[in-house]
Design a protein around this motif. Structure first.
Motif, PDB file in Angstrom:
ATOM      1  N   PHE A  80       0.856  -1.183   0.000  1.00 46.41           N
ATOM      2  CA  PHE A  80       0.000   0.000   0.000  1.00 46.41           C
ATOM      3  C   PHE A  80       0.895   1.236   0.000  1.00 46.41           C
ATOM      4  CE2 PHE A  80      -2.989  -3.082   1.740  1.00 46.41           C
ATOM      5  CZ  PHE A  80      -4.212  -2.682   1.219  1.00 46.41           C
ATOM      6  N   LEU A  81       0.775   2.046  -1.035  1.00 46.65           N
ATOM      7  CA  LEU A  81       1.499   3.321  -1.108  1.00 46.65           C
ATOM      8  C   LEU A  81       0.538   4.427  -0.707  1.00 46.65           C
ATOM      9  CD1 LEU A  81       3.413   2.813  -4.484  1.00 46.65           C
ATOM     10  CD2 LEU A  81       4.178   2.280  -2.167  1.00 46.65           C
ATOM     11  N   THR A  82       0.841   5.093   0.404  1.00 46.72           N
ATOM     12  CA  THR A  82      -0.085   6.064   0.980  1.00 46.72           C
ATOM     13  C   THR A  82       0.591   7.432   1.098  1.00 46.72           C
ATOM     14  OG1 THR A  82       0.536   5.773   3.306  1.00 46.72           O
ATOM     15  CG2 THR A  82      -0.959   4.141   2.356  1.00 46.72           C
ATOM     16  N   ASP A  83      -0.126   8.378   1.721  1.00 44.85           N
ATOM     17  CA  ASP A  83       0.442   9.705   1.930  1.00 44.85           C
ATOM     18  C   ASP A  83       1.006   9.859   3.348  1.00 44.85           C
ATOM     19  OD1 ASP A  83      -2.003   9.641   3.170  1.00 44.85           O
ATOM     20  OD2 ASP A  83      -2.648  11.623   2.511  1.00 44.85           O
ATOM     21  N   VAL A  84       1.103   8.757   4.087  1.00 44.86           N
ATOM     22  CA  VAL A  84       1.761   8.751   5.398  1.00 44.86           C
ATOM     23  C   VAL A  84       2.741   7.579   5.436  1.00 44.86           C
ATOM     24  CG1 VAL A  84      -0.095   9.894   6.662  1.00 44.86           C
ATOM     25  CG2 VAL A  84      -0.155   7.405   6.374  1.00 44.86           C
ATOM     26  N   LYS A  85       3.622   7.578   6.440  1.00 45.16           N
ATOM     27  CA  LYS A  85       4.726   6.612   6.457  1.00 45.16           C
ATOM     28  C   LYS A  85       4.300   5.204   6.852  1.00 45.16           C
ATOM     29  CE  LYS A  85       8.287  10.080   7.393  1.00 45.16           C
ATOM     30  NZ  LYS A  85       9.309  10.560   8.353  1.00 45.16           N
ATOM     31  N   ALA A 139      -8.170  -3.981   5.473  1.00 41.20           N
ATOM     32  CA  ALA A 139      -7.915  -4.797   4.286  1.00 41.20           C
ATOM     33  C   ALA A 139      -6.594  -5.531   4.407  1.00 41.20           C
ATOM     34  CB  ALA A 139      -7.919  -3.906   3.041  1.00 41.20           C
ATOM     35  N   ALA A 140      -5.567  -4.843   4.926  1.00 38.99           N
ATOM     36  CA  ALA A 140      -4.242  -5.453   5.072  1.00 38.99           C
ATOM     37  C   ALA A 140      -4.282  -6.648   6.008  1.00 38.99           C
ATOM     38  CB  ALA A 140      -3.249  -4.412   5.580  1.00 38.99           C
ATOM     39  N   VAL A 141      -5.022  -6.527   7.101  1.00 36.83           N
ATOM     40  CA  VAL A 141      -5.139  -7.634   8.055  1.00 36.83           C
ATOM     41  C   VAL A 141      -5.802  -8.840   7.398  1.00 36.83           C
ATOM     42  CG1 VAL A 141      -6.304  -8.385  10.171  1.00 36.83           C
ATOM     43  CG2 VAL A 141      -5.098  -6.190  10.111  1.00 36.83           C
ATOM     44  N   ASN A 142      -6.861  -8.605   6.635  1.00 35.78           N
ATOM     45  CA  ASN A 142      -7.553  -9.711   5.967  1.00 35.78           C
ATOM     46  C   ASN A 142      -6.689 -10.371   4.906  1.00 35.78           C
ATOM     47  OD1 ASN A 142      -9.959  -9.539   7.455  1.00 35.78           O
ATOM     48  ND2 ASN A 142     -10.760  -7.925   6.142  1.00 35.78           N
ATOM     49  N   VAL A 143      -5.852  -9.591   4.243  1.00 36.21           N
ATOM     50  CA  VAL A 143      -4.911 -10.163   3.273  1.00 36.21           C
ATOM     51  C   VAL A 143      -3.845 -10.980   4.000  1.00 36.21           C
ATOM     52  CG1 VAL A 143      -3.104  -9.621   1.594  1.00 36.21           C
ATOM     53  CG2 VAL A 143      -5.286  -8.398   1.517  1.00 36.21           C
ATOM     54  N   ALA A 144      -3.323 -10.445   5.091  1.00 32.41           N
ATOM     55  CA  ALA A 144      -2.296 -11.153   5.859  1.00 32.41           C
ATOM     56  C   ALA A 144      -2.817 -12.483   6.387  1.00 32.41           C
ATOM     57  CB  ALA A 144      -1.796 -10.276   7.000  1.00 32.41           C
ATOM     58  N   LYS A 145      -4.104 -12.556   6.713  1.00 29.46           N
ATOM     59  CA  LYS A 145      -4.689 -13.784   7.254  1.00 29.46           C
ATOM     60  C   LYS A 145      -4.636 -14.942   6.266  1.00 29.46           C
ATOM     61  CE  LYS A 145      -8.559 -13.458   9.577  1.00 29.46           C
ATOM     62  NZ  LYS A 145      -9.923 -12.995   9.966  1.00 29.46           N
ATOM     63  N   VAL A 146      -4.537 -14.655   4.966  1.00 31.18           N
ATOM     64  CA  VAL A 146      -4.412 -15.744   3.985  1.00 31.18           C
ATOM     65  C   VAL A 146      -2.949 -16.047   3.670  1.00 31.18           C
ATOM     66  CG1 VAL A 146      -6.656 -15.212   2.977  1.00 31.18           C
ATOM     67  CG2 VAL A 146      -4.596 -14.239   1.941  1.00 31.18           C
ATOM     68  N   GLY A 147      -2.036 -15.415   4.427  1.00 25.47           N
ATOM     69  CA  GLY A 147      -0.625 -15.755   4.300  1.00 25.47           C
ATOM     70  C   GLY A 147       0.194 -14.843   3.417  1.00 25.47           C
ATOM     71  N   ILE A 148      -0.373 -13.703   3.010  1.00 21.66           N
ATOM     72  CA  ILE A 148       0.357 -12.771   2.147  1.00 21.66           C
ATOM     73  C   ILE A 148       0.826 -11.588   2.990  1.00 21.66           C
ATOM     74  CG2 ILE A 148       0.243 -11.281   0.112  1.00 21.66           C
ATOM     75  CD1 ILE A 148      -2.100 -13.006  -0.862  1.00 21.66           C
ATOM     76  N   PRO A 149       2.144 -11.336   3.066  1.00 23.70           N
ATOM     77  CA  PRO A 149       2.618 -10.181   3.831  1.00 23.70           C
ATOM     78  C   PRO A 149       2.244  -8.868   3.154  1.00 23.70           C
ATOM     79  CG  PRO A 149       4.442 -11.242   2.690  1.00 23.70           C
ATOM     80  CD  PRO A 149       3.246 -12.115   2.482  1.00 23.70           C
ATOM     81  N   VAL A 150       2.019  -7.850   3.976  1.00 23.32           N
ATOM     82  CA  VAL A 150       1.579  -6.548   3.486  1.00 23.32           C
ATOM     83  C   VAL A 150       2.535  -5.474   3.999  1.00 23.32           C
ATOM     84  CG1 VAL A 150      -0.292  -4.848   3.474  1.00 23.32           C
ATOM     85  CG2 VAL A 150      -0.829  -7.305   3.487  1.00 23.32           C
ATOM     86  N   ILE A 151       2.862  -4.515   3.139  1.00 26.26           N
ATOM     87  CA  ILE A 151       3.679  -3.375   3.536  1.00 26.26           C
ATOM     88  C   ILE A 151       2.874  -2.103   3.299  1.00 26.26           C
ATOM     89  CG2 ILE A 151       5.796  -2.050   3.116  1.00 26.26           C
ATOM     90  CD1 ILE A 151       7.089  -4.632   2.114  1.00 26.26           C
ATOM     91  N   ILE A 152       2.792  -1.252   4.318  1.00 29.39           N
ATOM     92  CA  ILE A 152       2.181   0.073   4.179  1.00 29.39           C
ATOM     93  C   ILE A 152       3.298   1.094   4.318  1.00 29.39           C
ATOM     94  CG2 ILE A 152       0.534   1.728   5.118  1.00 29.39           C
ATOM     95  CD1 ILE A 152      -1.096  -0.572   6.206  1.00 29.39           C
ATOM     96  N   THR A 153       3.491   1.906   3.300  1.00 30.14           N
ATOM     97  CA  THR A 153       4.581   2.875   3.321  1.00 30.14           C
ATOM     98  C   THR A 153       4.217   4.094   2.485  1.00 30.14           C
ATOM     99  OG1 THR A 153       6.985   3.115   3.052  1.00 30.14           O
ATOM    100  CG2 THR A 153       5.806   1.881   1.349  1.00 30.14           C
ATOM    101  N   GLN A 154       5.059   5.113   2.524  1.00 28.03           N
ATOM    102  CA  GLN A 154       4.730   6.402   1.903  1.00 28.03           C
ATOM    103  C   GLN A 154       5.142   6.436   0.437  1.00 28.03           C
ATOM    104  OE1 GLN A 154       6.413   9.870   3.873  1.00 28.03           O
ATOM    105  NE2 GLN A 154       4.562  11.023   3.397  1.00 28.03           N
ATOM    106  N   CYS A 155       4.206   6.826  -0.409  1.00 25.56           N
ATOM    107  CA  CYS A 155       4.472   6.925  -1.843  1.00 25.56           C
ATOM    108  C   CYS A 155       5.590   7.930  -2.105  1.00 25.56           C
ATOM    109  CB  CYS A 155       3.199   7.362  -2.567  1.00 25.56           C
ATOM    110  SG  CYS A 155       3.331   7.416  -4.359  1.00 25.56           S
ATOM    111  N   GLY A 156       6.517   7.560  -2.970  1.00 27.86           N
ATOM    112  CA  GLY A 156       7.616   8.437  -3.334  1.00 27.86           C
ATOM    113  C   GLY A 156       8.848   8.297  -2.472  1.00 27.86           C
ATOM    114  N   SER A 157       8.781   7.493  -1.430  1.00 26.58           N
ATOM    115  CA  SER A 157       9.912   7.327  -0.517  1.00 26.58           C
ATOM    116  C   SER A 157      10.837   6.214  -0.983  1.00 26.58           C
ATOM    117  CB  SER A 157       9.404   7.013   0.889  1.00 26.58           C
ATOM    118  OG  SER A 157       8.772   5.741   0.916  1.00 26.58           O
ATOM    119  N   VAL A 158      12.016   6.192  -0.406  1.00 26.39           N
ATOM    120  CA  VAL A 158      12.965   5.100  -0.677  1.00 26.39           C
ATOM    121  C   VAL A 158      12.363   3.774  -0.241  1.00 26.39           C
ATOM    122  CG1 VAL A 158      15.226   4.152  -0.085  1.00 26.39           C
ATOM    123  CG2 VAL A 158      14.974   6.612  -0.502  1.00 26.39           C
TER     124      VAL A 158
END
Length: 360
Positions: free
Chosen positions: A242-247, A310-329
């Protein structure tokens, strides 16, 4: 070959407070990052970012010897930002988390209300399809073979709540797989769609022409959840970003508690109960998590809180999720698909951001 599912938030690629205004710098960054992350078989033959021989087999491309990271295929989902939320809010369209039912409260639902919702549906769809066209156009400019997929109305039986009761989600997933098989990156947008039909409570003759249509929002976060967790795709998706406007996710709202909020680096999800545990030894959060900090006046899909659900429900099926800021390293690292390291090693893939995964 693995798939990375990337959701780029509408507020990250548009100026959300200004009607139908692109953030062209962010779109340029996003498109170039995608172009340099996917396998060459998903790019133009003369792409400026060509890296490998198209369709080169993994066995022939020894990553350890040549120093290259493994190259992935990709599914892209984007939000609406300033291209949909304004009209959706004006006409009262919102997201739903359950199928439509005759038991829903219809006391205020009449023909005029139904017509208003249909006006909101068509105007919101018209707006978000403009953004989808702009995203695809930027990807094409960077050499990506991208195609826009408009989910609601175009996909039979896919209603605004995103359920698969009538097979709508399965049809969408088939369209995605068909695109990937052909060497095309699918770009799906958050959308407005139908949300069931209701009988006019004053119609004693049960006239089918007097049935009233309802509408709602099938947001990008919900789309990520239903796509990633579908049985035909979940085993092929290596991660969701997930690319968001917060870190990322914080222990407190960073915009309210700037000196106290701590960025949560990892959240562990119990696969059975869905309960969350912050794996963060150097804070005193006592398990509290804040998904605040990414909200706008015109947001009708729930902001970062919806992303976390949504991220929690995705993780429950075994897929790791990353939430981070769009445009960042960190965002670039996440999209490019390197290894996700464990907390005990104190070594994360991204320099910032939150990783959400199933508790082992």
């Amino acid at each position: 070959m693995k798939i990375i599912l990337v959701k780029v938030g509408g507020s990250s690629i548009t100026v959300k407070k200004d009607l139908e205004t692109l953030d062209r710098d962010a779109l340029k960054w996003f498109s170039k990052t995608v172009a340099t992350s996917i396998h060459d078989s998903y790019t133009h033959y003369d792409s400026p970012h060509k890296q490998h021989t198209p369709c080169k087999e993994k066995e022939e491309d020894n990553d350890e010897e040549d120093g290259h990271e493994e190259i992935y295929s990709m599914i892209i989902v984007h939000g609406a930002g300033s291209f949909g939320h304004h009209s959706a809010k004006a006409y009262g369209l919102r997201g739903h988390d359950h199928p439509p039912s005759d038991t829903d409260d219809l006391r205020a639902f009449n023909q005029d209300h139904s017509r208003k919702m249909m006006s909101g549906l068509v105007k919101t769809r018209h707006s978000v399809k403009k953004l989808n066209s702009a995203v695809v156009s930027h990807l094409l400019d960077e050499g990506v073979n991208a195609v826009g997929i408009s989910p609601c109305m175009n996909i039979p039986n896919l209603l605004a709540h995103g359920g698969d009761e009538k097979g709508g989600v399965t049809i969408l997933v088939q369209a995605i797989l068909q695109s990937l098989t052909a060497g095309i990156i699918p770009v799906i947008h958050g959308d407005a769609g139908l949300y069931g039909y209701y009988k006019d409570q004053y119609d004693k003759l049960d006239d089918p022409c007097k049935k009233m249509a309802s509408a709602g929002i099938l947001g990008g976060d919900r789309l990520v959840e239903i796509i990633a967790s579908h049985k035909d795709l979940c085993t092929s998706i290596e991660r969701v970003v997930f690319l968001t406007d917060v870190k990322g996710v914080y222990t407190k709202d960073p915009k309210v508690y700037a000196n106290e909020a701590v960025l949560v680096r990892e959240i562990l999800v119990d696969p059975i109960t869905g309960s969350l545990k912050i794996d963060h030894d150097d804070d005193d959060s006592n398990g509290n998590i804040s998904a605040s900090g990414s909200t706008h006046d015109h947001d009708v899909t729930g902001g970062l809180e919806t992303k976390l659900d949504a991220a929690v429900n995705v993780a429950k099926v075994g897929i790791p999720v990353i939430i981070t800021q769009c445009g960042s390293v960190s965002a670039e690292q996440a999209v490019k698909g390197g290894m996700i390291q464990c907390t005990s090693c104190n070594d994360y893939l991204t320099s910032e951001g939150t990783i959400i995964r199933i508790k082992q």
